[in-house]
Design a protein around this motif. Sequence first.
Motif, PDB file in Angstrom:
ATOM      1  N   TYR A  73       5.858  13.058  -1.605  1.00 12.26           N
ATOM      2  CA  TYR A  73       5.560  11.630  -1.610  1.00 12.26           C
ATOM      3  C   TYR A  73       4.059  11.427  -1.388  1.00 12.26           C
ATOM      4  N   SER A  74       3.661  10.557  -0.467  1.00 13.68           N
ATOM      5  CA  SER A  74       2.244  10.181  -0.386  1.00 13.68           C
ATOM      6  C   SER A  74       1.342  11.224   0.259  1.00 13.68           C
ATOM      7  N   ASN A  75       1.900  12.330   0.745  1.00  6.19           N
ATOM      8  CA  ASN A  75       1.028  13.443   1.094  1.00  6.19           C
ATOM      9  C   ASN A  75       0.219  13.891  -0.127  1.00  6.19           C
ATOM     10  N   THR A  76       0.748  13.616  -1.316  1.00  6.68           N
ATOM     11  CA  THR A  76       0.044  13.940  -2.557  1.00  6.68           C
ATOM     12  C   THR A  76      -1.298  13.234  -2.644  1.00  6.68           C
ATOM     13  N   LYS A  77      -1.412  12.065  -2.017  1.00 11.03           N
ATOM     14  CA  LYS A  77      -2.654  11.292  -2.103  1.00 11.03           C
ATOM     15  C   LYS A  77      -3.864  12.083  -1.620  1.00 11.03           C
ATOM     16  N   VAL A  78      -3.693  12.907  -0.604  1.00  9.75           N
ATOM     17  CA  VAL A  78      -4.831  13.663  -0.078  1.00  9.75           C
ATOM     18  C   VAL A  78      -5.282  14.716  -1.087  1.00  9.75           C
ATOM     19  N   VAL A  79      -4.342  15.345  -1.776  1.00  2.00           N
ATOM     20  CA  VAL A  79      -4.693  16.340  -2.791  1.00  2.00           C
ATOM     21  C   VAL A  79      -5.424  15.668  -3.951  1.00  2.00           C
ATOM     22  N   THR A  80      -4.909  14.526  -4.403  1.00  2.00           N
ATOM     23  CA  THR A  80      -5.565  13.802  -5.493  1.00  2.00           C
ATOM     24  C   THR A  80      -6.944  13.317  -5.062  1.00  2.00           C
ATOM     25  N   ALA A  81      -7.056  12.784  -3.852  1.00  2.00           N
ATOM     26  CA  ALA A  81      -8.360  12.349  -3.352  1.00  2.00           C
ATOM     27  C   ALA A  81      -9.349  13.501  -3.335  1.00  2.00           C
ATOM     28  N   GLY A 195      -5.031  30.078  -3.758  1.00  2.00           N
ATOM     29  CA  GLY A 195      -3.889  30.981  -3.858  1.00  2.00           C
ATOM     30  C   GLY A 195      -2.559  30.296  -3.624  1.00  2.00           C
ATOM     31  N   LEU A 196      -2.510  28.989  -3.833  1.00  6.29           N
ATOM     32  CA  LEU A 196      -1.305  28.213  -3.534  1.00  6.29           C
ATOM     33  C   LEU A 196      -0.535  27.802  -4.782  1.00  6.29           C
ATOM     34  N   GLU A 197      -0.829  28.411  -5.936  1.00  4.96           N
ATOM     35  CA  GLU A 197      -0.255  27.929  -7.174  1.00  4.96           C
ATOM     36  C   GLU A 197       1.246  28.133  -7.280  1.00  4.96           C
ATOM     37  N   ARG A 198       1.870  28.928  -6.417  1.00  3.07           N
ATOM     38  CA  ARG A 198       3.335  29.046  -6.407  1.00  3.07           C
ATOM     39  C   ARG A 198       3.985  28.121  -5.380  1.00  3.07           C
ATOM     40  N   GLU A 199       3.171  27.461  -4.545  1.00  3.80           N
ATOM     41  CA  GLU A 199       3.766  26.678  -3.460  1.00  3.80           C
ATOM     42  C   GLU A 199       3.228  25.264  -3.337  1.00  3.80           C
ATOM     43  N   LEU A 200       2.342  24.852  -4.238  1.00  2.78           N
ATOM     44  CA  LEU A 200       1.830  23.486  -4.217  1.00  2.78           C
ATOM     45  C   LEU A 200       1.616  23.036  -5.663  1.00  2.78           C
ATOM     46  N   PHE A 201       2.245  21.916  -6.018  1.00  3.51           N
ATOM     47  CA  PHE A 201       2.221  21.443  -7.396  1.00  3.51           C
ATOM     48  C   PHE A 201       1.996  19.932  -7.421  1.00  3.51           C
ATOM     49  N   VAL A 202       1.107  19.496  -8.292  1.00  3.75           N
ATOM     50  CA  VAL A 202       1.065  18.094  -8.701  1.00  3.75           C
ATOM     51  C   VAL A 202       1.446  18.123 -10.174  1.00  3.75           C
ATOM     52  N   GLY A 203       2.722  17.888 -10.430  1.00  2.00           N
ATOM     53  CA  GLY A 203       3.326  18.129 -11.734  1.00  2.00           C
ATOM     54  C   GLY A 203       4.089  19.435 -11.670  1.00  2.00           C
ATOM     55  N   GLY A 239       2.210  10.102  -5.204  1.00  2.22           N
ATOM     56  CA  GLY A 239       3.482  10.319  -4.532  1.00  2.22           C
ATOM     57  C   GLY A 239       4.440  11.263  -5.207  1.00  2.22           C
ATOM     58  N   GLY A 240       3.963  12.141  -6.095  1.00  2.04           N
ATOM     59  CA  GLY A 240       4.890  12.992  -6.823  1.00  2.04           C
ATOM     60  C   GLY A 240       4.638  14.475  -6.736  1.00  2.04           C
ATOM     61  N   GLY A 241       3.792  14.913  -5.791  1.00  3.89           N
ATOM     62  CA  GLY A 241       3.565  16.337  -5.620  1.00  3.89           C
ATOM     63  C   GLY A 241       4.756  17.031  -4.987  1.00  3.89           C
ATOM     64  N   TYR A 242       4.819  18.350  -5.157  1.00  4.00           N
ATOM     65  CA  TYR A 242       5.841  19.184  -4.531  1.00  4.00           C
ATOM     66  C   TYR A 242       5.163  20.350  -3.844  1.00  4.00           C
ATOM     67  N   GLY A 243       5.731  20.779  -2.733  1.00  2.00           N
ATOM     68  CA  GLY A 243       5.158  21.932  -2.061  1.00  2.00           C
ATOM     69  C   GLY A 243       6.030  22.437  -0.944  1.00  2.00           C
ATOM     70  N   THR A 244       5.590  23.530  -0.357  1.00  2.00           N
ATOM     71  CA  THR A 244       6.198  24.047   0.858  1.00  2.00           C
ATOM     72  C   THR A 244       5.385  23.564   2.049  1.00  2.00           C
ATOM     73  N   ALA A 245       6.003  23.613   3.215  1.00  2.00           N
ATOM     74  CA  ALA A 245       5.289  23.218   4.424  1.00  2.00           C
ATOM     75  C   ALA A 245       4.121  24.158   4.705  1.00  2.00           C
ATOM     76  N   ARG A 290      -9.032   4.619   8.143  1.00  2.00           N
ATOM     77  CA  ARG A 290      -8.975   5.268   6.846  1.00  2.00           C
ATOM     78  C   ARG A 290     -10.228   6.084   6.530  1.00  2.00           C
ATOM     79  N   GLY A 291     -10.018   7.362   6.208  1.00  2.00           N
ATOM     80  CA  GLY A 291     -11.033   8.160   5.555  1.00  2.00           C
ATOM     81  C   GLY A 291     -10.824   8.067   4.053  1.00  2.00           C
ATOM     82  N   LEU A 292     -11.504   8.942   3.304  1.00  2.00           N
ATOM     83  CA  LEU A 292     -11.391   8.911   1.845  1.00  2.00           C
ATOM     84  C   LEU A 292     -10.208   9.758   1.388  1.00  2.00           C
ATOM     85  N   GLY A 293      -9.035   9.336   1.767  1.00  2.00           N
ATOM     86  CA  GLY A 293      -7.801  10.053   1.464  1.00  2.00           C
ATOM     87  C   GLY A 293      -6.912  10.094   2.684  1.00  2.00           C
ATOM     88  N   PRO A 294      -7.224  10.958   3.655  1.00  2.00           N
ATOM     89  CA  PRO A 294      -6.443  10.959   4.897  1.00  2.00           C
ATOM     90  C   PRO A 294      -6.805   9.764   5.779  1.00  2.00           C
TER      91      PRO A 294
END
Length: 365
Positions: A73-81, A195-203, A239-245, A290-294
């Motif tokens: 969900y919106s944790n994706t916003k920080v990656v996009t930012a 090195g996170l390409e197997r555990e963090l995805f936007v798409g 709001g559409g990223g996927y990942g592991t903790a 608010r910072g610029l993302g987080p």
Amino acid sequence: MDFPLPETTPDAVGLDAARLERMCRRVEADIAEGRHPGAQLAVARHGKIALFRSFGEAAKGRAATDETLWLLYSNTKVVTAAGLWALAEDGVISLTDPIARHLPGFEAGGKGDITFVQLLTHQGGFPSAAIPEECWEDPEALRRTVCAFPLEWEPGSRVRYHPASAHWVAAAVIRAVAGEDHREFLRRRLIAPLGLERELFVGLPKREQTRAADMHDPDGTPRQPECGAAHRAAGVPGGGGYGTARAMAAFYQCLLAGGAPILSRRVIQYALRNRTGDRVDEYNGIPMHRGLGPHLRGTTAHIRGIGTLAHPDSFGHGGVGSSYCWGDPDSGVSFAFLSNTRADEEFHVARMERLSNMVHASIRE
């Protein structure tokens, strides 16, 4: 492929293992009470994973494992930012620039002076704007739609969380200036170098979708369209990223370490300044610093998700009703909690306050 951060024990990095076990038991109790089918969490410190655990079911009849991917969900916003931070660091944009300088047409309807700083701090003035599903895979339709967003109030005059609109603007800018889809840009520029390409995805690629946890409503009903292939593949930038903790804990470890190897210390310091002071975010009803993302903990009485006990410079973001990720520059600790139910706000806020404070209380040195 091995995970890029080594594993260690809580004691080895100055964390109280017994306190963290109590936190895990609290998560197990929430699952037993029917609050959500499954969850995953991770705690990291000083570049090492100190705790990584999966609980319950990812989907009906399918156990959650360390391979399970959770909707951020919106944790994706920080990656996009961070994608916009990277463009600023690479000299392609300045974060104080008007967005319309890099996305011609965005000036329509009085939006010509809105800056990236205002966009990322939820001061843009179009919090209710939405992107229809037919724009997800149509770049020109996306560009036309974000450029046509109507203003609801004067940019910069208010702080109000933009749940879905702001980061679609960021995605359109990334395509306009980098010449590639935001999903590929974020993977190439940020995710793969960590090195996170197997555990963090936007798409989420088709080949990985069987790893995804189903998202549920509080009554246990699977949510649509979040459980559908189109939504998982779209990489909704807000709001559409996927990942592991552990991937999210590792991403925050990177930010805590000054951004290396993907970003510079100066751009991280710039992004993590409190730009909204103690002004109330009208969506949340409290100051969000608010910072610029987080957002940051700050020194006000209450904060969402990061925990009241957090150091004032701690920063993070949540995912509606389901998750929170944060980093603490004072201790070097990062934490990620992901679950698969979009719980009601009262429960979610209280849960994250409890879990985050238990992590803060575990810091011994």
